[in-house]
Write an enzyme that holds these catalytic residues in place. Structure first.
Site, PDB file in Angstrom:
ATOM      1  CB  SER A 152      -0.968  -0.035   1.184  1.00  0.00           C
ATOM      2  OG  SER A 152      -1.962   0.942   1.054  1.00  0.00           O
ATOM      3  CG  ASP A 255      -6.059  -2.753  -4.391  1.00  0.00           C
ATOM      4  OD1 ASP A 255      -6.695  -1.762  -3.960  1.00  0.00           O
ATOM      5  OD2 ASP A 255      -4.816  -2.830  -4.350  1.00  0.00           O
ATOM      6  CG  HIS A 286      -5.742  -2.095  -0.441  1.00  0.00           C
ATOM      7  ND1 HIS A 286      -4.840  -1.893  -1.473  1.00  0.00           N
ATOM      8  CD2 HIS A 286      -5.280  -1.368   0.603  1.00  0.00           C
ATOM      9  CE1 HIS A 286      -3.891  -1.070  -1.073  1.00  0.00           C
ATOM     10  NE2 HIS A 286      -4.126  -0.746   0.187  1.00  0.00           N
TER      11      HIS A 286
END
Length: 307
Positions: A152, A255, A286
């Site tokens: 991320s 995601d 995610h």
């Protein structure tokens, strides 16, 4: 002219009930932490369970001790949440250290909004230099090679650190890296309700991290465009030629950022980074690697990336 039809809304990602509950709780906690005035309620971080630090290894006096590669790892959290001590990230790094023959150096970089761009990048660069210099004796031996990795926002940081020191880094692993841009992508429109994909939340995170007044087309957010503007594609001089390290980009099918992640891999190739692979996880949300009850999470480390 009639308005275009809205994009099709997906169903729900295939998550076990326990992972679904954990995702819902984490998402609600994050949302409750974000204040309208642009600050974060750090009091709620008491629910961010911490793990004790790992003690430095003791040398056994064997001068022939095997040298190991070192992975400098940057945690996720939208530049705003979590730390190297967060229990889920401590567990993740321990799993990596068990699964691969490498030492893992997890970096505790400064967080936004108290510390905006470029503070996390500067901290990441300092951590890389520290490892390259021997890590002050914290490692059992000098590193055989140094890799950077992150998920991320940490994947974003790992890219920036590799871009600053491409010849010092043996490889880059960007797990669902966090990128942005003003024009929405197809996946951002399609996955409005996906876990951790709400547009208001993402806009808040970028405002907290980027310089005041900057848009999401800033070079720290819209990384694919920044790479192309710097020399990739268009017949111009290629930025890295063969200098950029080997790169692996992990993409999840649930995601919201997936289109930007694939565009990032393409931009690296256009800029002259020839060894770029993309590993696709069609059922992954995610941050899926943090939820151990998910079958995808248990096998998240890629085994057959596509080129």
């Amino acid at each position: 002219m009639a308005a275009p039809d809205p994009p099709p809304r997906p169903g729900k990602p295939p998550l076990p009930w326990r992972a679904r509950l954990l995702v819902g709780a984490a998402s609600a906690l994050h949302a409750a932490s974000l204040r309208a005035d642009g600050t974060v309620n750090r009091f709620l971080s008491i629910f961010d369970r911490h793990a004790p630090p790992t003690r430095p290894p003791r040398g056994d006096g064997d001068s022939k001790q095997q040298q190991l590669p070192v992975v400098v790892y940057f945690h996720g959290g939208g530049f705003v949440f979590h730390s190297a001590a967060t229990a889920q990230y401590d567990e993740l790094c321990r799993r990596l250290a068990t699964a691969i023959p490498a030492a893992i150096a997890s970096v505790d970089y400064r967080l936004a909004p108290e510390h905006r761009f470029p503070a996390p990048y500067d901290d990441g660069e300092a951590a890389l230099r520290w490892v390259l210099a021997g890590a002050g004796g914290a490692l059992p031996s000098p590193p055989a090679a140094v890799f950077v990795a992150g998920d991320s926002a940490g994947g974003n940081i790992a890219h920036q650190v590799a871009a600053r020191h491409p010849t010092d880094v043996a490889g880059l692993v960007a797990v669902q890296p966090f990128f942005g841009g003003e024009a929405p992508t197809a996946s951002e429109l399609r996955l409005l309700d996906a876990p951790f994909g709400g547009p208001e939340r993402l806009a808040w995170l970028w405002r907290a991290f980027l310089p005041p007044g900057a848009t999401r087309d800033h070079e720290a957010a819209n990384v694919p465009d920044a790479i192309r503007r710097a020399g990739g594609g268009g017949g111009g001089e290629r930025r890295w030629r063969h200098a950029f390290p080997l790169a692996l980009v992990c993409v999840g099918g649930w995601d919201v950022h997936q289109d930007r992640q694939r565009a990032y891999a393409g931009a690296l190739r256009d800029a002259g980074a020839e060894d770029v692979a993309v590993a696709e996880y069609p059922n992954a949300i995610h941050a899926f690697y943090l939820f151990g009850s998910s079958r995808t999470a248990r096998s998240w480390w890629p085994t057959s990336p596509s080129s």
